[in-house]
Design a protein around this motif. Sequence first.
Motif, short mmCIF file in Angstrom:
data_model
loop_
_atom_site.label_atom_id
_atom_site.label_comp_id
_atom_site.label_asym_id
_atom_site.label_seq_id
_atom_site.Cartn_x
_atom_site.Cartn_y
_atom_site.Cartn_z
N PHE A 285 6.28 19.01 17.53
CA PHE A 285 6.52 19.45 18.91
C PHE A 285 5.71 20.70 19.22
CE2 PHE A 285 10.15 16.67 19.28
CZ PHE A 285 10.30 16.51 20.65
N PRO A 286 5.30 20.85 20.48
CA PRO A 286 4.70 22.13 20.87
C PRO A 286 5.71 23.25 20.69
CG PRO A 286 5.16 20.75 22.79
CD PRO A 286 5.38 19.89 21.60
N SER A 287 5.21 24.43 20.38
CA SER A 287 6.11 25.56 20.09
C SER A 287 6.57 26.28 21.34
CB SER A 287 5.42 26.55 19.15
OG SER A 287 4.23 27.06 19.76
N GLU A 288 6.00 25.96 22.50
CA GLU A 288 6.39 26.59 23.75
C GLU A 288 6.11 25.63 24.89
OE1 GLU A 288 4.08 30.12 24.08
OE2 GLU A 288 2.17 29.06 24.20
N GLY A 289 6.49 26.04 26.08
CA GLY A 289 6.36 25.16 27.23
C GLY A 289 7.59 24.28 27.41
N HIS A 290 7.53 23.41 28.41
CA HIS A 290 8.66 22.54 28.72
C HIS A 290 8.21 21.08 28.71
CE1 HIS A 290 10.39 26.34 30.12
NE2 HIS A 290 11.56 25.74 30.05
N LEU A 291 9.10 20.25 28.22
CA LEU A 291 8.87 18.81 28.21
C LEU A 291 9.81 18.19 29.24
CD1 LEU A 291 6.94 17.20 26.43
CD2 LEU A 291 8.89 16.55 25.01
N LEU A 292 9.24 17.53 30.23
CA LEU A 292 10.03 16.94 31.32
C LEU A 292 10.10 15.44 31.12
CD1 LEU A 292 9.34 19.77 32.39
CD2 LEU A 292 9.03 18.76 34.66
N LEU A 293 11.30 14.90 31.23
CA LEU A 293 11.57 13.48 31.00
C LEU A 293 11.96 12.81 32.31
CD1 LEU A 293 13.76 13.91 27.79
CD2 LEU A 293 11.30 13.46 27.88
N PHE A 294 11.40 11.64 32.56
CA PHE A 294 11.66 10.88 33.78
C PHE A 294 11.97 9.43 33.41
CE2 PHE A 294 8.87 14.35 34.77
CZ PHE A 294 9.29 14.84 36.00
N ALA A 295 12.88 8.80 34.15
CA ALA A 295 13.19 7.39 33.94
C ALA A 295 14.06 6.90 35.08
CB ALA A 295 13.90 7.16 32.61
N ASP A 296 13.98 5.62 35.34
CA ASP A 296 14.85 4.97 36.32
C ASP A 296 15.81 4.06 35.54
OD1 ASP A 296 16.13 3.59 38.29
OD2 ASP A 296 14.31 2.97 39.34
N PRO B 274 2.75 23.48 30.15
CA PRO B 274 2.51 24.61 29.25
C PRO B 274 3.22 25.88 29.71
CG PRO B 274 0.46 23.45 29.77
CD PRO B 274 1.51 22.92 30.70
N ALA B 275 3.54 26.72 28.74
CA ALA B 275 4.18 28.00 29.07
C ALA B 275 3.28 28.81 30.00
CB ALA B 275 4.45 28.78 27.78
N GLY B 276 3.89 29.47 30.96
CA GLY B 276 3.15 30.31 31.90
C GLY B 276 2.60 29.58 33.10
N SER B 277 2.81 28.25 33.16
CA SER B 277 2.31 27.49 34.31
C SER B 277 3.08 27.87 35.57
CB SER B 277 2.46 25.99 34.06
OG SER B 277 1.72 25.58 32.93
N ALA B 278 2.38 27.94 36.69
CA ALA B 278 3.04 28.16 37.98
C ALA B 278 3.65 26.85 38.43
CB ALA B 278 2.02 28.65 39.00
N THR B 279 4.96 26.84 38.64
CA THR B 279 5.66 25.61 39.01
C THR B 279 6.54 25.83 40.23
OG1 THR B 279 7.52 26.11 37.53
CG2 THR B 279 5.71 24.81 36.61
N ALA B 280 6.93 24.72 40.83
CA ALA B 280 7.88 24.77 41.95
C ALA B 280 8.73 23.51 41.89
CB ALA B 280 7.14 24.85 43.27
N ALA B 281 9.97 23.62 42.38
CA ALA B 281 10.85 22.45 42.41
C ALA B 281 10.29 21.42 43.37
CB ALA B 281 12.26 22.86 42.83
N ARG B 282 10.31 20.15 42.93
CA ARG B 282 9.74 19.09 43.75
C ARG B 282 10.64 17.85 43.70
NH1 ARG B 282 4.21 16.41 41.93
NH2 ARG B 282 3.64 18.62 41.70
#
Length: 256
Positions: free
Chosen positions: A87-98, A115-123
């Motif tokens: 696994f990567p040591s940092e950042g976030h893993l996002l899971l999607f499924a229907d 990746p850690a430090g990425s600029a993100t927004a809720a979507r």
Amino acid sequence: MSDDSTNEDRFRAEAASRDLPADETEAWIRAALPAVYIGGGEAPGGQPVARLGGNPMLPRDTPDPPSPFIASLDCAALPLGATGLPFPSEGHLLLFADPADRRQGPAPGEVVYVPAGSATAARPVGERAPFTEKRTARSYQRLEPQSHESFTVDRWGPAPDDEHFELAEELDDAWRDVHGLPPGWDLQVGGHTIVLQNDPVHWAREQDAGDWALLATWRCGDDVTELDGGVVHWVIRREDLAALRFDRVHRYTDMA
């Protein structure tokens, strides 16, 4: 001595008390894999290990995922080596499924690494209302065996005898008597898959050769009405995980 070592010795003793063969007992132990289970409690005001439901936090240039958002896993919150996977040591893993989509196999876009430090927004994603949001800081590690059916096939080939299935089931019973079942959880990371109808790791190997492993399993919540006791698995080749090639993930949906 570690808890795993102590429990393995207890399992050996339990298996021996049932006159189960020592070589098969050792094979059962060798086949077990470490897993992390997440859930069973909220994280008000604290740093969550995972966030389930709601809208995903995505970078602006990330294409819209093809399926509803399930969970976001904080990779830095996973204990080092806890799953035995790269696994990567940092950042976030996002899971999607229907959950309503029962197709099995390749699922590009259903796992997104941020990746850690990425600029993100809720979507918002898709037309379905978001699943109930929950932030959880609770996690625990444990060694998990294969299902007795999968162990039988891996140990004795694609056409094992009935007595092989019976022996594996007895080994599983002995293991559960020592270890019990995992307590309440929402998300499993690594380890072996829950097999309700089919083993998704075996299925992936049949479709596309490689060293496939369980990436994560989501145990569907109360707001999923499409599945009865449903689970969603994401599986990946180990080398693809190490290379962050999440476009090569397979997704399998199963129910009791």
